[in-house]
Scaffold this active site. Structure first.
Site, mmCIF file in Angstrom:
data_model
loop_
_atom_site.group_PDB
_atom_site.id
_atom_site.type_symbol
_atom_site.label_atom_id
_atom_site.label_comp_id
_atom_site.label_asym_id
_atom_site.label_seq_id
_atom_site.Cartn_x
_atom_site.Cartn_y
_atom_site.Cartn_z
ATOM 1 C CB CYS A 12 3.265 0.310 4.390
ATOM 2 S SG CYS A 12 1.609 0.380 3.688
ATOM 3 C CG ASN A 15 -3.216 2.631 4.842
ATOM 4 O OD1 ASN A 15 -4.210 3.298 5.121
ATOM 5 N ND2 ASN A 15 -2.981 1.477 5.424
ATOM 6 C CB CYS A 17 0.661 -3.332 -0.590
ATOM 7 S SG CYS A 17 0.305 -2.774 -2.275
ATOM 8 N NE ARG A 18 5.128 -2.146 2.093
ATOM 9 C CZ ARG A 18 6.124 -1.286 2.044
ATOM 10 N NH1 ARG A 18 7.319 -1.664 2.431
ATOM 11 N NH2 ARG A 18 5.929 -0.052 1.611
ATOM 12 C CB SER A 19 0.132 -0.676 6.723
ATOM 13 O OG SER A 19 -0.462 0.203 5.818
ATOM 14 C CG ASP A 126 6.619 -1.157 -2.069
ATOM 15 O OD1 ASP A 126 5.569 -1.756 -2.370
ATOM 16 O OD2 ASP A 126 6.817 0.048 -2.317
HETATM 17 P P1 4NP Z 1 2.411 -0.194 0.390
HETATM 18 O O1 4NP Z 1 2.794 -0.356 -1.166
HETATM 19 O O2 4NP Z 1 3.321 0.883 0.930
HETATM 20 O O3 4NP Z 1 2.713 -1.528 0.957
HETATM 21 O O4 4NP Z 1 0.954 0.182 0.431
HETATM 22 C C1 4NP Z 1 2.812 0.711 -2.067
HETATM 23 C C2 4NP Z 1 1.653 1.180 -2.631
HETATM 24 C C3 4NP Z 1 1.685 2.187 -3.542
HETATM 25 C C4 4NP Z 1 2.891 2.763 -3.885
HETATM 26 C C5 4NP Z 1 4.069 2.307 -3.315
HETATM 27 C C6 4NP Z 1 4.029 1.286 -2.398
HETATM 28 N N1 4NP Z 1 2.924 3.791 -4.839
HETATM 29 O O5 4NP Z 1 4.036 4.203 -5.234
HETATM 30 O O6 4NP Z 1 1.862 4.275 -5.279
#
Ligand code: 4NP
Length: 155
Positions: A12, A15, A17-19, A126
């Site tokens: 993702c 790294n 939240c989702r992955s 997201d």
């Molecule tokens: P992820 O979510 O891609 O599912 O880990 C996010 C985590 C942090 C950010 C964006 C999406 N960020 O902008 O910091």
């Protein structure tokens, strides 16, 4: 995926939240089913390198028995395109970035994660800037797709 992969990298943006959620869910389901599969996760972005998963992701996953606490964020590296059989992106933007990064002779197959799910949705949304409902929705999508991926295992 005609041949079942030996290793899968889940990707993702951050790294956190989702992955990592998909990492813990797929790893735990594979272990429970006795399916040999090496799993890892990574982000295309570098903001959270070394950080533990987002507390909301950890908390939501823990309510269904998944443990995200040992995981730490890392960024995708070029070696990943040779090390993993399959690299699955959580959304189109991450898929595009992975395809830009991929060396011409990469051996990994790079695709979206969610077509393995049951719905018509192509992307795991997201959840970072939203509320806790978003994390539950992400976990629902990830559990279904993970079950479907593992159902292809023929032993
Ligand atoms: P992820 O979510 O891609 O599912 O880990 C996010 C985590 C942090 C950010 C964006 C999406 N960020 O902008 O910091």
């Amino acid at each position: 995926m005609s041949n079942f992969p030996r290793s899968i990298l889940l990707v993702c943006l951050g790294n956190i939240c989702r992955s990592p959620t998909a990492h813990a869910v797929l790893q735990q389901m594979a272990q429970t089913k006795g399916i040999p599969l090496e799993i890892d996760s990574a982000g295309t972005g570098d903001w959270h390198i070394g950080h533990p998963p987002d507390e909301r992701a950890t908390q939501t996953a823990s309510t269904r028995g998944y443990d995200l606490s040992p995981l730490r964020a890392r960024q995708v590296i070029i070696e990943d395109f040779y090390k993993y059989d399959l690299i699955l992106a959580m959304d189109h933007s991450n898929l595009r970035n992975l395809k830009k990064l991929a060396p011409a002779d990469a051996t990994a197959q790079v695709e979206l994660f969610l077509p393995y799910g049951d719905s018509n949705t192509q992307e795991v949304p997201d959840p970072y800037f939203g509320g806790t409902d978003g994390f539950t929705h992400v976990l629902d999508l990830i559990e279904t797709a993970s079950e479907n991926i593992l159902a292809r295992y023929k032993g």
